[in-house]
Write an enzyme that holds these catalytic residues in place. Structure first.
Site, short mmCIF file in Angstrom:
data_model
loop_
_atom_site.label_atom_id
_atom_site.label_comp_id
_atom_site.label_asym_id
_atom_site.label_seq_id
_atom_site.Cartn_x
_atom_site.Cartn_y
_atom_site.Cartn_z
N VAL A 15 0.99 -1.23 -0.01
CA VAL A 15 -0.11 0.03 0.11
C VAL A 15 0.90 1.27 0.12
O VAL A 15 1.70 1.29 0.77
CB VAL A 15 -0.78 -0.02 1.41
CG1 VAL A 15 -1.91 1.22 0.95
CG2 VAL A 15 -1.62 -1.19 1.39
N SER A 16 0.92 1.92 -1.06
CA SER A 16 1.62 3.35 -1.20
C SER A 16 1.57 4.34 0.18
O SER A 16 0.42 4.20 0.52
CB SER A 16 1.60 3.89 -2.34
OG SER A 16 1.50 3.11 -3.62
#
Ligand code: SAM
Length: 353
Positions: A15-16
């Site tokens: 998840v950025s």
């Protein structure tokens, strides 16, 4: 946050970080009604794209990993964004049946611009991509202008590497049991065993007199500038364990520190912070038989940057199809990749304009 790893523990999907997502969306500049393509799915960024493009827009997200696709679809549906289309495929080829796009955002680390990304953009459309250039990674924002991608911004970033057809082929010399890694150009000949032996030799130190704060924004283009100045340029990365043990002391252990190698010796950038109000001093540490000359090369490059380039704007990066002849390219440093000829052009000093 890493959500998928391979059998060796390397990150495949994550998840950025919210700050990076916000920065890249700012670069992308999505307008209501835009047709958007995201390469590398997760759900969160696609939901934001959908909010920005609004009901008149469209969002397609492509991921190579069926497990990521399933998870992203489930998350988007649960959050009420089931109009986002998530599909499984190699993003190298974009989404040919859904083109053209006004905005393409790539959320996986690329080392090239495959033809599909340019071909599936409408004229005047934007592409934001985390691009590794000679080991230096920047999120680059391009606009398609007369068939050429032209940059107007780049920022420091780091993503998981692309899989599939765009898997990077840059060789990495693993030293000290893999805790220290030198990433080179495919064109560089290196001897990992010799570099490993070099690391065990006494360290040569050179200090440059160039002072800098650790978080000064111009450092974002210093490393890219160095990459375009020296044929021996490479990038050093190290695990925290090796840094804590004093095996290496690079300026940026994770993002990568500028280095140079002749194949069997290497030099990399260091800091010395002695509490000066001017900040830390840039230096160079080097190992191996050619340590002194490589240290001098890297130190001199930093001094030249300080004198001539430090306060100038970013480079302009343009992407031309492979096969474009030299005479058709603008002036600048040319980086040839499988699909593209990237030209990195620095603004000329005022006296030569
Ligand atoms: C950093 S994650 C994406 C994060 C996501 N955009 C979000 O909203 O959090 C990178 C993703 O790129 C995917 N990926 C890697 N290579 C790819 C390729 N060639 N085509 C499409 N997706 C790819 C990985 O499976 C991984 O899920």
């Amino acid at each position: 946050m890493v959500t998928r790893r391979d059998a060796d523990g390397a990150a495949l999907s994550s998840v950025s970080a919210a700050g990076i997502v916000a920065m890249m969306l700012t670069q992308l500049g999505v307008r209501p009604g835009d047709r958007c393509l995201e390469i590398g799915s997760g759900g969160y960024n696609a939901a934001l794209l959908w909010r920005l493009a609004g009901p008149e827009g469209r969002v397609t997200s492509v991921d190579i990993d069926p497990i990521v696709v399933e998870r992203a679809r489930a998350c988007l549906t649960a959050a009420g964004y089931d109009e986002v289309e998530v599909r499984c495929g190699d993003g190298e080829y974009g989404a040919p049946d859904a083109e053209p796009f006004d905005r393409i955002v790539v959320t996986v680390q690329a080392t090239d611009i495959p033809p599909a990304w340019r071909e599936q953009l409408a004229e005047g459309a934007r592409l934001v991509v985390p691009l590794t250039m000679r080991g230096v990674s920047r999120a680059v924002a391009f606009t398609l202008t007369d068939g050429v991608l032209v940059s107007d911004d780049y920022e420091v970033c780091g993503f998981v590497p692309m899989q599939g057809a765009g898997t990077p082929d840059s060789p990495v010399a693993a030293l000290h049991g893999g805790q220290v890694r030198l990433q080179q150009d495919p064109t560089q000949q290196v001897d990992a065993a010799a570099l490993d032996a070099a690391l065990a030799t006494p360290r040569v130190e050179v200090w440059t007199g160039v002072m800098t704060g650790r978080n000064e924004p111009y450092l974002e283009h210093l490393d890219l500038w160095l990459a375009t100045q020296m044929p021996q340029f490479c990038v050093l990365r190290a695990d925290q364990e090796a840094v804590e043990a004093g095996v290496v002391e690079p300026t940026w252990a994770v993002f990568g520190t500028p280095a140079v190698t002749d194949g069997s010796s290497f030099a990399y950038r260091a800091w010395r912070d002695e509490g000066s109000p001017d900040g830390a001093e840039i230096g160079v540490y080097a190992h191996g038989p050619a340590a002194e000359s490589l240290a001098a090369t890297l130190a001199t490059a930093h001094q030249e940057w300080d004198r001539g380039q430090r306060h100038r704007p970013q480079a302009r990066i343009t992407v031309h199809p492979a096969g474009t002849t030299d005479t058709q390219l603008p002036h600048g440093y040319v980086l040839d990749t499988a699909h593209s000829r990237l030209v990195i052009a620095w603004p000329a000093p005022p006296e030569s304009r």
